[in-house]
Design an enzyme around this catalytic site. Structure first.
Site: not given
Length: 653
Positions: A211, A215, A431, A505
């Protein structure tokens, strides 16, 4: 395009000629008259029944007309060697029998059309058969699935007269562009370098992560050079038949030499350029024959041509050393992930020509996308355009770009996923633990967003504002380990129970701690040394085995060091969350209420400020539990999700 039109016209002409031939043969055979023999004609002449005789221009067909009004005309055939009078004389009909004009014999003038039609009728079937065979052979050579095209190269040729992509369309790889601009200059002005005795490079190998634009750079070279450009993928050389790959290589280079100066671009060259002798079951196979032919064509006896080879790969470690030496690939252009300035330039290229709102700040987008390559940025801009069109907006705003970045990096939201209230509360505290530990560690990454909305494969997410740091130090890595452990610590402190939500984790913590000890030399006891040499078999995959170059006593010390690092950071995370337990409750309750907190809202809550009440209130705030109720269904569901993990961070070099 022209050959296709010619083929269509040729087929249409054949069909038209065939239809005319069929119509002509039908009309000529559909004559309503009956046929009689010459002996019958002679008898009719003796009986004075014949009124007129007409001989066709070919001298073979005779048409007879009778006196009776109800008598139909008839025809007769003669050999064509003798005249009608001579034939009738052989049957006893003398010239005196019809010299009074009964019957009257007339001859038609020979027709050129009739003779041509006869010739066409004779040769048309043969012409149609030959034309059909020729057409079949042409189609077989042009079709990749036919046997006649196995040895032919499948490279697409571009003349370069009408470029669609130039260097102006490539951003974020300025050094690579400069290297390739020199290649273009070699092709445009070779005398400038030959006068100094310089040799034009044989090949340029572009190396970079997927990516990054390898090319795209090759297409830009094609557009800038203005010379013939042959493009082919490495996998297109290899076929099921032995020797086909080498034959295609020969055919490709023969075409290139006929069109020199030119460029050959081989994409994903690792498909045929892998190291020789590394496979199982023998050291010689079809790929090696193809590679040998490429090596000879690039630098053999007959290489005095102006043909430059461009190749691209993201696996330079498995390429054969003979392919990488000077004289074949003289230059290696490394196309790295773009930095902040590069991402900003890439954003400007991709938003060109799109309706962009005035509030869009490209610099902010570039800083918000660390680690993105050109393909990721192109996908981000496209996602933002799709979101704006779906919302019936006239321009793409900053809100669409921010959401597009989240969709590309984290995955789409899955708000429809069924989660029990108990699991939702665990996710909120998990979280919140990640976010609080990272907030109170100065070396940790700054928070970007924390959410309990499932995204991708995770049930919740703590998203950090990463930077482009290439050399993370020991303090930063330890802070990252403590932040990763914050979710598990929060579960243990609040609920007195741990779940499977921290599985990923723990994997990342263990991998990071072991890498610090064995690869990065960050252990005080073991010192600056690398322990263990990974062996990569190019045909069997990466890191199939690891060679232990240390004793069992060292292995035990490595385990102790890894355990010590993890335990120290676990204790540090426990200390932070125990001291700030009330703030942990506040963050978790706000997450249960709002589902998502950005960095500003999170900091405001930490500093004791009140946030505006949320209108959603999907689940009323609940007091933290000390135990988790046993629910077989929720426990089984809790084990299925991958994790409540942070997004992947770059692995330290």
């Amino acid at each position: 395009m022209n050959s296709t039109k010619m083929t269509r016209w040729f087929v249409s002409l054949l069909i038209g000629v065939a239809i005319l031939a069929i119509v002509w043969s039908y009309s000529s055979s559909a004559t309503p008259t009956s046929q009689i023999s010459i002996s019958q004609l002679a008898q009719q002449i003796e009986n004075d029944e014949v009124k007129e005789i007409m001989v066709d221009g070919d001298g073979r067909t005779v048409t007879i007309t009778y006196f009776g009004a109800n008598s139909e005309p008839t025809t007769s055939q003669i050999s064509g060697v003798s005249s009608l009078e001579e034939v009738l004389a052989s049957y006893g009909i003398d010239q005196e029998d019809y010299q009074d004009g009964r019957p009257n014999i007339t001859y038609e003038a020979p027709s050129s059309w009739g003779s041509w039609l006869n010739v066409i009728g004779i040769f048309l079937p043969a012409v149609l058969i030959i034309a059909f065979i020729f057409l079949v052979f042409r189609q077989a050579q042009g079709n990749n699935n036919q046997a006649l095209s196995f040895g032919k190269s499948r490279a697409r040729m571009f003349t370069g007269d009408h470029p669609t992509i130039t260097f102006a369309d490539v951003a974020g790889a300025e050094e690579a562009k400069k290297e390739l601009e020199e290649v273009v200059e070699f092709l445009k002005e070779p005398e400038k370098f030959v006068s100094f005795g310089a040799r034009i490079p044989k090949g340029v190998l572009m190396i970079g992560s997927p990516g990054t634009g390898k090319t795209l750079l090759a297409k830009a070279v094609s557009g800038e050079a203005g010379v013939p450009f042959f493009s082919i993928a490495g996998s297109e050389f290899v076929e099921m038949f032995v020797g086909v790959g080498a034959s295609r290589v020969r055919d490709l280079f023969e075409q290139a030499k006929r069109h020199s100066p030119c460029i050959i671009f081989i994409d994903e060259i690792d498909a045929v350029g892998r190291q020789r002798g590394a496979g199982l079951g023998g050291s010689h196979d079809e790929r090696e024959q193809t590679l040998n032919q490429i090596l000879v064509e690039m630098d053999g006896f007959d290489t005095d041509t102006h043909v430059i080879i461009l190749a691209a790969t993201n696996r330079p470690d498995i390429l054969d050393p003979a392919l990488m030496r000077p004289g074949r690939f003289d230059r290696r252009v490394v196309i790295d992930r773009p930095d902040y300035k590069g991402r900003e330039a890439i954003f400007k290229v991709h938003i060109r020509g799109k309706p962009i709102a005035s509030d869009v700040n490209v610099s902010v987008l570039a800083r918000a996308t660390p680690g993105f390559v050109g393909a990721d940025i192109e996908n981000t801009v496209n996602e933002a355009a799709l979101l704006a069109a779906r919302r019936d907006k006239k321009s793409i705003g900053m809100a669409e770009f921010h959401e597009a970045v989240e969709r590309v990096q984290l995955g789409p939201e899955r708000k429809s996923r069924v989660i029990t209230p108990e699991e939702r509360e665990i996710i909120a505290y998990h979280e919140a633990g990640h976010a609080l530990v990272s907030h109170f560690l100065p070396a940790a990454l700054p928070l970007r967003k924390v959410t309990i909305v499932p995204r991708g494969m995770g049930l919740g997410l703590t998203w950090y504002l990463e930077d482009d740091a290439l050399l993370p130090n020991k303090t930063h890595l330890l802070a990252q380990i403590a932040s990763l452990l914050g979710g598990r610590v929060a579960e243990e402190i609040v609920f007195g129970e741990i779940t499977s939500g921290a599985s990923n984790d723990l994997q990342r913590v263990t991998q990071l701690a072991r890498s610090m000890v064995t690869q990065l030399g960050m252990s005080d006891d073991l010192g600056p040394r690398v322990y263990g040499q990974k062996q990569e078999m190019v045909f069997l995959g990466r890191e199939i085995s690891e060679q232990r170059d240390y004793s069992d006593a060292i292995a035990e010390k490595i385990d102790d060091e890894v355990r010590q690092i993890i335990d120290e950071q676990y204790n540090q995370a426990t200390e932070i969350l125990s001291v700030h337990r009330e703030k942990l409750n506040i963050i978790a309750r706000e997450l249960l209420d709002r589902e998502t907190l950005d960095a500003e809202e999170f900091v405001a809550l930490i500093e004791g400020e009140e946030l505006p009440s949320s209108s959603s209130n999907k689940t009323p705030p609940a007091a933290p539990k000390t135990t988790l109720e046993s629910d077989p269904k929720s426990e089984s569901d809790w084990k299925k999700p991958p994790s409540l993990d942070l997004p992947p961070s770059p692995t330290p070099a």
